[in-house]
Structure formats: structure tokens, C-alpha cells
Design a protein around this motif. Structure first.
Motif, PDB file in Angstrom:
ATOM      1  N   TYR A 124      14.709 -19.014 -25.843  1.00 48.98           N
ATOM      2  CA  TYR A 124      13.549 -18.133 -26.017  1.00 48.98           C
ATOM      3  C   TYR A 124      12.262 -18.831 -25.561  1.00 48.98           C
ATOM      4  N   SER A 150       9.215  -9.060 -30.729  1.00 49.64           N
ATOM      5  CA  SER A 150      10.063  -8.276 -31.638  1.00 49.64           C
ATOM      6  C   SER A 150      11.456  -8.874 -31.787  1.00 49.64           C
ATOM      7  N   ASP A 151      12.009  -9.395 -30.711  1.00 48.14           N
ATOM      8  CA  ASP A 151      13.371  -9.928 -30.759  1.00 48.14           C
ATOM      9  C   ASP A 151      13.393 -11.446 -30.813  1.00 48.14           C
TER      10      ASP A 151
END
Length: 346
Positions: free
Chosen positions: A300, A240-241
Motif C-alpha cells: 500500500y 477507504s481500502d
């Protein structure tokens, strides 16, 4: 009147015919050989006598003027009564060109029709390999394919696949052992040289090479598993992020690590080992520069959410070390193999 009566008394009536004239003379009864006794005799001889005696019996029957039908009966009975190994031996000893082909083909087809499916599959397996003519195995396959039920054919197909896989594994193991054993003594030019080890050959080097090869295989598999764990440790759990490029990059990194792990686990190629080392090493290098590069995408990829912080870095480093060790041992094995196969003198 009295004379007529006297005449009738003098006439002796003929004996009645022993058969009806219209039916012709009765068939003459000729003693015949008891076919049941002959069949029992053949059955006992085929089952109980040694295989060499059966071969001798068939050969003598084929040489006699009227013995060919009996020889064919002996072969048909032996094809279903003797063991599968005996049947293959009979095919080898009594097959063409020294003996007629048709009786043996009939016996092979009879065996394919009457024997249990596991024995038929073993018969096909043995007759399809040297020193037998492939035609014999084809006869068994044709007879089974035209006479057995669908369920039996499915079982036969499965058994033949198992035999084929077992042969492939045995051939691969034999090739590996032959490659590890080397060719000590083949370069000898005299009987003296033939009994001496070739220059540079260490006594007991062949078993040692085989053990080293087995260890290298297990090390490659362990390194492949470590690369798969590294791929799992870098797989993104929170989508989601994710940055715009972070999610595709993270999935790509995880997929590349997984592919490298599977390839290293299954393949023995040195190129695969080098490529896997580059993949794991590149990921480890990314972890080293992570703190020095301000990149959301890199962060990430290297620090996925939901995974304990040291796990991705540790998995990449361990996978890199294992892949490097695989490369080193592979190069050492190639050099050792080159030493066991010296170049021929010019």
C-alpha cells in the motif's frame, strides 16, 4: 491794556514737541541687515556650491564669535536641500568630536521631519553603518518616530526591512565569494613568496570554485524538488481500502520525503544531504524488495492507488541518484576548500 497786548506779542510760543512726552522719545531707526537677503544668500550657497565649500563655510562660521546660529541654519538647510549622500558626508565631516554635536543633531532631526520617506529610510540605512556613529541613525529614527504620520511610519518600516534584507543578502554573497576565493598569498613570508602562488594552487582556481559552488546550490535545489515529487508520488489517494497500518505508514513516508526535500532545497549542510540520500535510498530499497516481501502495508505504501505504477519507483530512484550526486559534490567541494586553506606549518 496796550502793554499787556505788547507783552503777548513779544512772547514767542514754543515749538510743539516732536513726540508725546508721555510716550517717551521715538525709537531710533537703525539700519539693519536684510534678513531675507541673508537667507537667500545662504540658500544659494548651500544648494549650488560644492560640498567642500559648504563644509568650509560651516567651519568658518563656527569659529567666528557670532556665527554659530548661522552655521546651524546652514546645516539645517543642507540637511533638506542636498542629496542624501551629501548629507551623510556632512555628518561624517562636521560631526563630533571636531565640531559641536547639537547643530548637527538638529540638522539630522530636521531632515527626518522634512524629507520624503524613501530618502529618510536611506538616510537611516546609511547613518547606521560605519564609518558613522550609530547615534546619528538613532537621531533620525527618533525624529521620524515622533513627527511623521502613522502611514509614513508604516512605509518607513517597510523600507528599512527591505534595506536590511538587501544587506543580509549582500553580506552572504560577499562571504561566499571570500570563502571561494581562498587566501592565496597570505602564508607568504617574503615578498618573493608573496607574488608566487602557494603550493598546490591552480591559477584561476578561485573563479572555478565560485562556479562550482553555484552549480552545487542549483543541484541541491533540483534534488530537493525531486524528493518533493517523490513524496507526492507516494502520497495515498485512496484511504477507504487502506490496511490498518498502511495509511499512517504511507502518510509518514510521504511526509518524511517532503521534509527531506524542503531541507535539501533550503540548507547547504552536508548532513542534510546525507540524510536526504538515506531517505530516498531507503525508499528505493523498499521498491527493490517489494516483490519479495508479502506485506499488504508495504504494498500500500509503495504502490498507492491512483498513481501510475512506475512513477513511485522511478521518482525514488531518480531522487536517490540526485541526492548521491549532491553528497559526492559536497565532499569534493570540502576537500577542495581544505586544499585552498592548508594547515599552518608546525
Amino acid at each position: 491794556m496796550d502793554g499787556a497786548v505788547e507783552l503777548d506779542r513779544d512772547v514767542v510760543p514754543p515749538d510743539p514737541p516732536p513726540y508725546d512726552v508721555d510716550d517717551g522719545p521715538p525709537a531710533q531707526v537703525v539700519p539693519e541687515t536684510d534678513e531675507g537677503a541673508v537667507a537667500d544668500l545662504i540658500r544659494v550657497a548651500v544648494v549650488s556650491r560644492p560640498l567642500d565649500d559648504v563644509v568650509d563655510l560651516v567651519t568658518r562660521l563656527e569659529q567666528s564669535p557670532t556665527g554659530m546660529p548661522t552655521a546651524a541654519s546652514v546645516l539645517r538647510l543642507a540637511a533638506v536641500a542636498r542629496s542624501v549622500d551629501d548629507v551623510t558626508r556632512l555628518v561624517e565631516l562636521l560631526g563630533p568630536p571636531e565640531h559641536p554635536a547639537e547643530p548637527m543633531n538638529q540638522a539630522i532631526r530636521h531632515a527626518a521631519e522634512e524629507r520624503p520617506i524613501p530618502e529618510v529610510s536611506r538616510l537611516v540605512h546609511l547613518l547606521s553603518r560605519p564609518p558613522h556613529d550609530p547615534h546619528s541613525g538613532a537621531e533620525v529614527v527618533h525624529a521620524a518616530g515622533t513627527t511623521r504620520s502613522v502611514e509614513e511610519l508604516m512605509q518607513l518600516i517597510g523600507n528599512l526591512k527591505e534595506h536590511r534584507n538587501a544587506d543580509a543578502e549582500a553580506d552572504a554573497e560577499a562571504a561566499a565569494e571570500a570563502a571561494a576565493a581562498g587566501t592565496a598569498g597570505t602564508a607568504a613570508t617574503s615578498s618573493d613568496e608573496a607574488v608566487r602562488p602557494s603550493p598546490g594552487t591552480v591559477p584561476g582556481a578561485a573563479p572555478l570554485a565560485a562556479r562550482d559552488s553555484a552549480r552545487l546550490v542549483w543541484l541541491r535545489r533540483a534534488a530537493g524538488v525531486l524528493l518533493l515529487l517523490c513524496a507526492a508520488a507516494h502520497f495515498p489517494l485512496n484511504w477507504s481500502d487502506a490496511p490498518s497500518l498502511g495509511l499512517p505508514a504511507a502518510i509518514a513516508v510521504s511526509a518524511v520525503c517532503a521534509a527531506a526535500g524542503v531541507a535539501l532545497f533550503l540548507s547547504g549542510s552536508p548532513l542534510v544531504a546525507v540524510a536526504s540520500t538515506l531517505v530516498a535510498g531507503g525508499l528505493t530499497l523498499g521498491h527493490l524488495v517489494d516483490g519479495r516481501v508479502d506485506s499488504t502495508t508495504l504494498r500500500y505504501v509503495l504502490r498507492p492507488d491512483g498513481v501510475t505504477a512506475p512513477l513511485p519507483t522511478l521518482s525514488a530512484a531518480v531522487a536517490t541518484l540526485a541526492s548521491l550526486l549532491v553528497v559526492a559534490l559536497t565532499v569534493a567541494a570540502l576537500r577542495a576548500a581544505a586544499g585552498r586553506y592548508p594547515a599552518p606549518p608546525r
